[in-house]
Design an enzyme around this catalytic site. Sequence first.
Site, PDB file in Angstrom:
ATOM      1  N   HIS A   1      49.417 142.923  70.611  1.00 50.69           N
ATOM      2  CA  HIS A   1      48.620 141.747  70.531  1.00 50.69           C
ATOM      3  C   HIS A   1      49.020 141.226  71.853  1.00 50.69           C
ATOM      4  CE1 HIS A   1      48.131 141.545  65.811  1.00 50.69           C
ATOM      5  NE2 HIS A   1      47.499 142.385  66.464  1.00 50.69           N
TER       6      HIS A   1
ATOM      7  N   ARG B   1      52.777 126.569  72.376  1.00 50.50           N
ATOM      8  CA  ARG B   1      53.530 127.790  72.113  1.00 50.50           C
ATOM      9  C   ARG B   1      54.180 128.422  72.959  1.00 50.50           C
ATOM     10  NH1 ARG B   1      52.264 129.538  66.734  1.00 50.50           N
ATOM     11  NH2 ARG B   1      52.927 131.499  67.306  1.00 50.50           N
TER      12      ARG B   1
ATOM     13  N   CYS C   1      35.754 134.614  89.937  1.00 51.34           N
ATOM     14  CA  CYS C   1      34.256 134.211  89.278  1.00 51.34           C
ATOM     15  C   CYS C   1      34.212 132.758  88.750  1.00 51.34           C
ATOM     16  CB  CYS C   1      33.949 135.174  88.335  1.00 51.34           C
ATOM     17  SG  CYS C   1      34.918 134.786  86.856  1.00 51.34           S
TER      18      CYS C   1
ATOM     19  N   SER D   1      53.568 140.104  57.919  1.00 50.53           N
ATOM     20  CA  SER D   1      52.966 139.952  56.314  1.00 50.53           C
ATOM     21  C   SER D   1      51.881 141.273  55.961  1.00 50.53           C
ATOM     22  CB  SER D   1      51.997 138.700  56.471  1.00 50.53           C
ATOM     23  OG  SER D   1      51.197 138.692  57.527  1.00 50.53           O
TER      24      SER D   1
HETATM   25  N1  APR Z   1      63.011 137.947  58.726  1.00 48.42           N
HETATM   26  C1  APR Z   1      61.999 138.844  58.582  1.00 48.42           C
HETATM   27  N2  APR Z   1      60.866 138.562  58.109  1.00 48.42           N
HETATM   28  C2  APR Z   1      60.752 137.221  57.947  1.00 48.42           C
HETATM   29  C3  APR Z   1      61.661 136.013  58.341  1.00 48.42           C
HETATM   30  C4  APR Z   1      62.831 136.523  58.822  1.00 48.42           C
HETATM   31  N3  APR Z   1      63.900 135.626  59.182  1.00 48.42           N
HETATM   32  N4  APR Z   1      61.027 134.905  58.052  1.00 48.42           N
HETATM   33  C5  APR Z   1      59.823 135.346  57.664  1.00 48.42           C
HETATM   34  N5  APR Z   1      59.467 136.424  57.588  1.00 48.42           N
HETATM   35  C6  APR Z   1      58.112 136.993  57.223  1.00 48.42           C
HETATM   36  C7  APR Z   1      57.488 136.356  56.370  1.00 48.42           C
HETATM   37  O1  APR Z   1      57.678 136.519  54.952  1.00 48.42           O
HETATM   38  C8  APR Z   1      55.828 136.677  56.638  1.00 48.42           C
HETATM   39  O2  APR Z   1      55.833 137.909  55.682  1.00 48.42           O
HETATM   40  O3  APR Z   1      57.557 137.119  58.460  1.00 48.42           O
HETATM   41  C9  APR Z   1      56.080 137.451  58.091  1.00 48.42           C
HETATM   42  C10 APR Z   1      55.281 136.734  59.008  1.00 48.42           C
HETATM   43  O4  APR Z   1      53.945 136.934  58.608  1.00 48.42           O
HETATM   44  P1  APR Z   1      52.728 136.249  59.707  1.00 48.42           P
HETATM   45  O5  APR Z   1      53.064 134.864  60.014  1.00 48.42           O
HETATM   46  O6  APR Z   1      51.454 136.527  59.101  1.00 48.42           O
HETATM   47  O7  APR Z   1      53.126 136.951  61.099  1.00 48.42           O
HETATM   48  P2  APR Z   1      52.415 138.624  61.535  1.00 48.42           P
HETATM   49  O8  APR Z   1      52.479 139.487  60.403  1.00 48.42           O
HETATM   50  O9  APR Z   1      53.120 138.813  62.696  1.00 48.42           O
HETATM   51  O10 APR Z   1      51.161 138.415  61.886  1.00 48.42           O
HETATM   52  C11 APR Z   1      50.150 139.383  62.400  1.00 48.42           C
HETATM   53  O11 APR Z   1      48.410 137.829  62.966  1.00 48.42           O
HETATM   54  O12 APR Z   1      47.897 135.784  63.346  1.00 48.42           O
HETATM   55  C12 APR Z   1      47.843 137.090  63.900  1.00 48.42           C
HETATM   56  O13 APR Z   1      47.915 137.853  65.945  1.00 48.42           O
HETATM   57  C13 APR Z   1      48.762 137.375  64.869  1.00 48.42           C
HETATM   58  O14 APR Z   1      50.359 138.907  65.545  1.00 48.42           O
HETATM   59  C14 APR Z   1      50.047 138.205  64.487  1.00 48.42           C
HETATM   60  C15 APR Z   1      49.059 138.819  63.439  1.00 48.42           C
END
Ligand code: APR
Length: 246
Positions: free
Chosen positions: A123, A74, A152, A191
Amino acid sequence: MTTNSDIPDALLAALRDARHVCVLTGAGVSAESGVPTFREAQDGLWAKYRAEELATPEAFLADPVLIWRWYRWRREIVADAEPNAGHRAIAALAERVPKLTLITQNVDNLHQRAGSRDVIEFHGNIFEDRCFADGSLQAGDDSTAVPTCTECGSNLRPGVVWFGEAIPEQALHDSCTAAADCDVFLSVGTSSLVYPAAGLADLARQNDATVVEINPNPTQHAASFDFCLAGNSGVILPELVNSLSL
Ligand code: APR
């Protein structure tokens, strides 16, 4: 609720009058930079794993080499990525309003590289290494083997917040203060499934802020936002900032 890719006048008016704008971003903001979001299927060697299974202290304890390699992969993706128009628009918005607080759930440094200052890293940061035993910041390396703490001897881990772990105290405090104080709250590319980050919009709403979601796939909370702009952040955010000048 308005679902529209054009920017509503009432939202522009709220932004023009805002004393303090608070922006919360998630993985979607970096999607257009080629960084995979958390809840989409992973590529290549990692396709058989779900991110939620790997990003936990239990997973690291069970198999530190696997988790270290995943984060190394990553890190490489993120290091090769460039900030996109969405990141740059947030940095530009900060120049247009009296005060802007940017809170990101992303660990990829792309906001900072786009010129945003004082970013609250909710995060953590993927480029930091911390001692697994006491969390102290350590100079790590990118070797395939898991590096160890010079003090440690415990394994080092990436400096990110895993599922089930607490948000860094200062970041949580500053984020709640900003969400409660702002007049406009933008929830972008997240999300909104993971708390406490997802609760920041509620805090803003309770304090009468205008709350806005920007996401191509409106979330389960979309109906509780004042405006829901359905589209990619790399398109909508520059449109929003440009419309402010009209
Ligand atoms: N522009 C805006 N939003 C987008 C785009 C884009 N081009 N592409 C995808 N998305 C949206 C998706 O529809 C989704 O709702 O981004 C969101 C990504 O969701 P997640 O993958 O769940 O990411 P996030 O909400 O940041 O997750 C929160 O969960 O896994 C943990 O610590 C991790 O910080 C992360 C946290």
